[in-house]
Motif scaffolding. Sequence first.
Motif, PDB file in Angstrom:
ATOM      1  N   THR A  66       2.974  13.622  15.215  1.00  0.00           N
ATOM      2  CA  THR A  66       4.010  12.795  15.840  1.00  0.00           C
ATOM      3  C   THR A  66       3.435  11.455  16.294  1.00  0.00           C
ATOM      4  OG1 THR A  66       5.192  14.767  16.604  1.00  0.00           O
ATOM      5  CG2 THR A  66       5.716  12.678  17.691  1.00  0.00           C
ATOM      6  N   ASP A  67       2.251  11.472  16.890  1.00  0.00           N
ATOM      7  CA  ASP A  67       1.608  10.235  17.316  1.00  0.00           C
ATOM      8  C   ASP A  67       1.372   9.309  16.125  1.00  0.00           C
ATOM      9  OD1 ASP A  67       0.126   8.702  19.498  1.00  0.00           O
ATOM     10  OD2 ASP A  67      -1.459   8.936  17.997  1.00  0.00           O
ATOM     11  N   PHE A  68       0.880   9.886  15.034  1.00  0.00           N
ATOM     12  CA  PHE A  68       0.663   9.095  13.820  1.00  0.00           C
ATOM     13  C   PHE A  68       1.975   8.518  13.299  1.00  0.00           C
ATOM     14  CE2 PHE A  68       1.103   9.394   9.167  1.00  0.00           C
ATOM     15  CZ  PHE A  68       0.354   8.293   8.800  1.00  0.00           C
ATOM     16  N   ALA A  69       3.014   9.356  13.203  1.00  0.00           N
ATOM     17  CA  ALA A  69       4.298   8.900  12.656  1.00  0.00           C
ATOM     18  C   ALA A  69       4.898   7.788  13.506  1.00  0.00           C
ATOM     19  CB  ALA A  69       5.266  10.079  12.552  1.00  0.00           C
ATOM     20  N   LEU A  70       4.807   7.916  14.829  1.00  0.00           N
ATOM     21  CA  LEU A  70       5.388   6.911  15.715  1.00  0.00           C
ATOM     22  C   LEU A  70       4.662   5.577  15.621  1.00  0.00           C
ATOM     23  CD1 LEU A  70       6.124   9.037  18.908  1.00  0.00           C
ATOM     24  CD2 LEU A  70       7.805   7.840  17.498  1.00  0.00           C
ATOM     25  N   LYS A  71       3.359   5.606  15.446  1.00  0.00           N
ATOM     26  CA  LYS A  71       2.581   4.369  15.472  1.00  0.00           C
ATOM     27  C   LYS A  71       2.488   3.688  14.106  1.00  0.00           C
ATOM     28  CE  LYS A  71      -0.218   5.622  19.478  1.00  0.00           C
ATOM     29  NZ  LYS A  71      -1.555   6.038  19.958  1.00  0.00           N
ATOM     30  N   LEU A  72       2.745   4.433  13.028  1.00  0.00           N
ATOM     31  CA  LEU A  72       2.589   3.820  11.705  1.00  0.00           C
ATOM     32  C   LEU A  72       3.850   3.922  10.839  1.00  0.00           C
ATOM     33  CD1 LEU A  72      -1.156   4.678  11.129  1.00  0.00           C
ATOM     34  CD2 LEU A  72      -0.159   2.411  11.283  1.00  0.00           C
ATOM     35  N   PRO A  73       4.111   4.993  10.122  1.00  0.00           N
ATOM     36  CA  PRO A  73       5.220   4.935   9.160  1.00  0.00           C
ATOM     37  C   PRO A  73       6.590   4.684   9.772  1.00  0.00           C
ATOM     38  CG  PRO A  73       4.365   7.176   9.332  1.00  0.00           C
ATOM     39  CD  PRO A  73       3.410   6.285  10.053  1.00  0.00           C
ATOM     40  N   LEU A  74       6.835   5.142  10.995  1.00  0.00           N
ATOM     41  CA  LEU A  74       8.169   4.974  11.578  1.00  0.00           C
ATOM     42  C   LEU A  74       8.390   3.597  12.193  1.00  0.00           C
ATOM     43  CD1 LEU A  74       8.723   8.446  13.272  1.00  0.00           C
ATOM     44  CD2 LEU A  74       9.865   7.572  11.230  1.00  0.00           C
ATOM     45  N   THR A  75       7.329   2.871  12.508  1.00  0.00           N
ATOM     46  CA  THR A  75       7.513   1.619  13.247  1.00  0.00           C
ATOM     47  C   THR A  75       6.756   0.429  12.675  1.00  0.00           C
ATOM     48  OG1 THR A  75       5.700   2.219  14.751  1.00  0.00           O
ATOM     49  CG2 THR A  75       7.933   2.835  15.424  1.00  0.00           C
ATOM     50  N   ALA A  76       5.586   0.646  12.083  1.00  0.00           N
ATOM     51  CA  ALA A  76       4.710  -0.471  11.754  1.00  0.00           C
ATOM     52  C   ALA A  76       4.586  -0.773  10.272  1.00  0.00           C
ATOM     53  CB  ALA A  76       3.313  -0.202  12.328  1.00  0.00           C
ATOM     54  N   CYS A  77       5.286  -0.033   9.449  1.00  0.00           N
ATOM     55  CA  CYS A  77       5.078  -0.181   8.000  1.00  0.00           C
ATOM     56  C   CYS A  77       6.210  -0.907   7.286  1.00  0.00           C
ATOM     57  CB  CYS A  77       4.864   1.192   7.360  1.00  0.00           C
ATOM     58  SG  CYS A  77       3.288   1.949   7.812  1.00  0.00           S
ATOM     59  N   GLY A  78       7.188  -1.391   8.012  1.00  0.00           N
ATOM     60  CA  GLY A  78       8.279  -2.113   7.377  1.00  0.00           C
ATOM     61  C   GLY A  78       9.431  -1.199   6.980  1.00  0.00           C
TER      62      GLY A  78
END
Length: 335
Positions: A258-270
């Motif tokens: 969840t931490d990974f998803a929130l910080k990268l694919p869900l918010t920071a990857c466009g």
Amino acid sequence: MPQTRRLLEPDFADDLARARRGDDDAFARLVAPLRGPLHAHCYRMLGSVHDADDALQDALVRAWLGLSGYQGRGSLRAWLFTVATRTCLDLVAARGRRALPIDLGPASERAQVDDRPRDDVAWLEPYPDVVAERRESVELAFIAALQHLPGNQRAALLLFEVLGFAAAEIAAMMDTSVGSVNSAIARARRTLADKVPPIPQQPTLRRIGDDRIRQIVASYATALEHGDAAALVALLTEDVTWSMPPLPHWYSGLPAVTDFALKLPLTACGSWRHLGSAANAQPAIACYRRAGAEGPHEAWSLNVFTLREDGRIAEIVSFIDPAVFARFGLPPRLP
């Protein structure tokens, strides 16, 4: 599997005679029914579609040049698998084994936002979803586990348990003794017992059903496209893992994922768009990413899923390699 001689009669003897006289069209007809199984065998041995392509091409050249060595007393299938296996063993010795991030070290507890690809690792590659003799024999967990076996154990196990050759046949194919073959199979089984899930994906997928699987994959795509963390987390098991070769870090357990998803694919990857797919006889999805506000979504990763009986996702392996898309017949971008 039916013998190739039976598959091709009454033309087998004629094509064999023509091939021995240098007729490459006749040789192509002889090997055509076995190209798919031979390629799948090379992939199981090598863990790479690219390497399997090379191995199959090399094996067929060897078979063509050495056709006089096949006397017609045994099956053409056994002879061709002998050539392919020996070709793969040469490649295993030269290139080493393929890996997934889980093979490199422990899972990360927090998102590694500065993660960098590792180009010093030969990464395992996904396999296009094709009909195989046993679909569980190309499942990702099985292919990854095979990479931990020495080449001779890998070959003996696959020839015996997947392709159905007898130990005496395998001994002849590998130029060794029956005792050595049985010992190699026993050692391989012990190693795989600790690395392969006790229940393969295929029975689980059949029980879940195609319609429900499509719903799960669609829900994953929708959650990612909408940046909906709650919807994504609801799809995952408590012990879910997520890895992204060629990035070396991986995540285990719902808090870390969840931490990974929130910080990268869900918010920071466009922005994301998706196409349904399948790989290694498992459900998969092709992910297309657009970093800016305009333009097409470009091929980014192929995500392969492992599902549990309740329909939740227990593992995601995201192969971040646009070159994979062409092998799967997927477009390089979405307008």
